[in-house]
Design an enzyme around this catalytic site. Structure first.
Site, short mmCIF file in Angstrom:
data_model
loop_
_atom_site.label_atom_id
_atom_site.label_comp_id
_atom_site.label_asym_id
_atom_site.label_seq_id
_atom_site.Cartn_x
_atom_site.Cartn_y
_atom_site.Cartn_z
N TRP A 101 1.00 -1.62 -0.37
CA TRP A 101 0.11 0.29 -0.50
C TRP A 101 0.86 1.24 0.36
O TRP A 101 0.65 2.61 -0.93
CB TRP A 101 -1.44 -0.06 1.54
CG TRP A 101 -1.97 -0.96 1.10
CD1 TRP A 101 -2.33 -2.65 1.29
CD2 TRP A 101 -3.10 -0.83 -0.38
NE1 TRP A 101 -3.46 -3.78 1.35
CE2 TRP A 101 -3.54 -2.27 -0.59
CE3 TRP A 101 -3.18 -0.51 -0.89
CZ2 TRP A 101 -4.53 -2.84 -1.18
CZ3 TRP A 101 -4.72 -0.22 -2.06
CH2 TRP A 101 -4.75 -1.72 -2.00
N ASP A 171 -2.14 6.42 6.55
CA ASP A 171 -2.88 5.45 6.60
C ASP A 171 -2.99 4.53 7.10
O ASP A 171 -2.56 3.97 6.62
CB ASP A 171 -2.41 5.34 4.31
CG ASP A 171 -3.22 4.45 3.88
OD1 ASP A 171 -4.35 4.19 4.53
OD2 ASP A 171 -2.76 3.46 3.10
N LYS A 195 -13.41 -1.55 6.90
CA LYS A 195 -12.58 -2.50 8.22
C LYS A 195 -12.60 -2.16 9.86
O LYS A 195 -13.62 -3.36 9.64
CB LYS A 195 -10.82 -2.76 7.84
CG LYS A 195 -10.19 -2.67 6.63
CD LYS A 195 -9.92 -1.87 6.06
CE LYS A 195 -8.90 -1.99 4.65
NZ LYS A 195 -8.57 -3.39 3.68
N1 PMP Z 1 -4.00 1.29 2.37
C1 PMP Z 1 -4.08 0.60 2.54
C2 PMP Z 1 -3.42 0.15 4.28
C3 PMP Z 1 -5.62 -0.79 2.54
O1 PMP Z 1 -5.21 -1.71 3.01
C4 PMP Z 1 -5.88 -0.84 1.48
C5 PMP Z 1 -7.33 -1.75 0.88
N2 PMP Z 1 -7.10 -2.75 1.43
C6 PMP Z 1 -6.17 0.86 0.49
C7 PMP Z 1 -4.52 1.83 0.94
C8 PMP Z 1 -6.98 1.13 -0.62
O2 PMP Z 1 -8.10 0.68 -0.13
P1 PMP Z 1 -9.56 1.82 -1.02
O3 PMP Z 1 -9.81 0.32 -1.38
O4 PMP Z 1 -10.79 2.50 0.27
O5 PMP Z 1 -9.46 2.53 -1.76
#
Ligand code: PMP
Length: 359
Positions: A101, A171, A195
């Protein structure tokens, strides 16, 4: 039959929240309508939105000089919104990358800023956090971005990095509300809802007041922190149903003792599971012990040829969604706030039995 759902997200929700949603549909609050059928500008809905914010502020002890925004676009939207709101062309942003991520966040920022990768744990296969004194900070960054919990690799910071006066942007998608947090250490915190907050579709942003007015003129209004703050996150139609569910999740947390209480349960859940994995010669978690995630526990079996049988056997026992992310394989148990301790106990009992039969 309800199963124990170990999905990384969208993830399991607290059973009392699901019960309440069922009761509220189709006649919510005596309106004769379901909550997702009423205007976001109705007095009833505005009250839900305000209560959600008040409860979140209370849970996280958000200081008064921070705005709480409920936006759309997911955490991925914030990968671009953060540089658009906080930088000018030519500015540098420091990234600490501890998993996929963080890689994605840096990639989305590159069209807008000079990305300085201050630390990257790729050489260690993202199984650890590079030591703070080995980070090469740019010295003039508009902010530092990091991912306190990497959902796929299962790597989590257990403290907030100290980078002086540089605003820290985090994040927190897969760790927010898992334990108490000192919000004053951050410039911006953001998190996708799916989550620990509620269903997908909502993104939480907590932003320090002094960072609200730096947006580039071309920033789309739905991404603009100032616009969203001034409109109480209603510059356009918000995801009302998700927001309402989030308010129920916050109420559920408060009714159960807040973040101190959930942290104690989360600490026990993860400790049981890692202790079991470490004591076993059949299962293995690759992450360095001091940076293992409380929320996402990846593990591999001694023989990958047994993965299919493991997943099928688990599903038979009502243990769902244990397959690891496609990029790493193996298994992953996501044990967010709404996963009861009994779910972790049931998982360990199954793992023990499976290893005995197949090991
Ligand atoms: N950052 C993290 C740490 C995540 O776990 C996720 C999704 N699993 C995201 C970003 C992306 O999130 P989204 O699908 O809401 O854009």
């Amino acid at each position: 039959m309800r199963v124990y759902n170990f999905s990384a997200g969208p993830a399991t929700l607290p059973a009392p929240v699901l019960d309440r949603i069922r009761e509220d549909i189709p006649d919510w609050n005596g309106t004769g309508m379901a909550v997702m059928e009423v205007s976001h500008r109705s007095a009833e809905f505005v009250e839900v939105a305000a209560r959600a914010e008040a409860n979140l502020r209370s849970l996280l002890a958000v200081p008064d000089n921070y705005k709480v925004l409920f936006v759309q676009g997911g955490a991925t939207g914030q990968f671009a919104a953060a540089p658009l709101n906080l930088t000018r062309p030519g500015d540098t942003v420091d990234f600490v990358v501890t998993g996929s991520w963080g890689v994605k966040a840096a990639k989305q920022a590159r069209p807008f800023v000079e990305v300085n990768v201050a630390a990257d744990a790729a050489a260690d296969n993202y199984a650890s956090i590079p030591a703070r004194d080995a980070w090469s900070l740019s010295g003039n960054a508009a902010y530092l971005h990091y991912t306190p919990n990497e959902t796929i690799g299962g790597v989590e910071f257990h403290d907030v990095p100290d980078v002086g006066d540089v605003p820290v942007v985090a994040d927190m998608s897969s760790t927010i509300l898992s334990r108490p947090l000192d919000v004053s250490r951050f410039g911006v915190i953001y998190a996708g809802a799916q989550k620990n907050i509620g269903p997908a579709g909502l993104t939480l942003v907590i932003v320090r007041d002094d960072l609200l007015d730096r947006a580039r003129p071309e920033t789309p209004s739905v991404m603009n922190y100032r616009v969203m703050a001034d409109s109480d996150s209603m510059s356009n139609t918000p995801p009302t149903f998700t927001w309402y569910v989030a308010s129920l999740v916050f109420e559920w947390l408060l009714a159960n003792g807040g973040l101190e209480a959930i942290a104690a349960i989360n600490e026990r859940k993860q400790r049981k599971l890692y202790d079991f994995i470490d004591a076993s010669s059949f299962y293995r978690n690759p992450v360095r012990p001091d940076c293992r995630s409380w929320m996402n526990v990846p593990f591999i079996l001694a023989d990958a040829a047994l993965d299919k049988a493991f997943l099928a056997g688990a599903a038979e026992q009502g243990l769902a969604n244990l397959k690891g992310h496609r990029s790493v394989g193996g298994m992953r148990a996501s044990i967010y706030n709404a996963m009861p301790e009994e779910g972790v106990d049931a998982l360990i009992a199954f793992m023990e039995d499976f290893a005995r039969r197949k090991g």
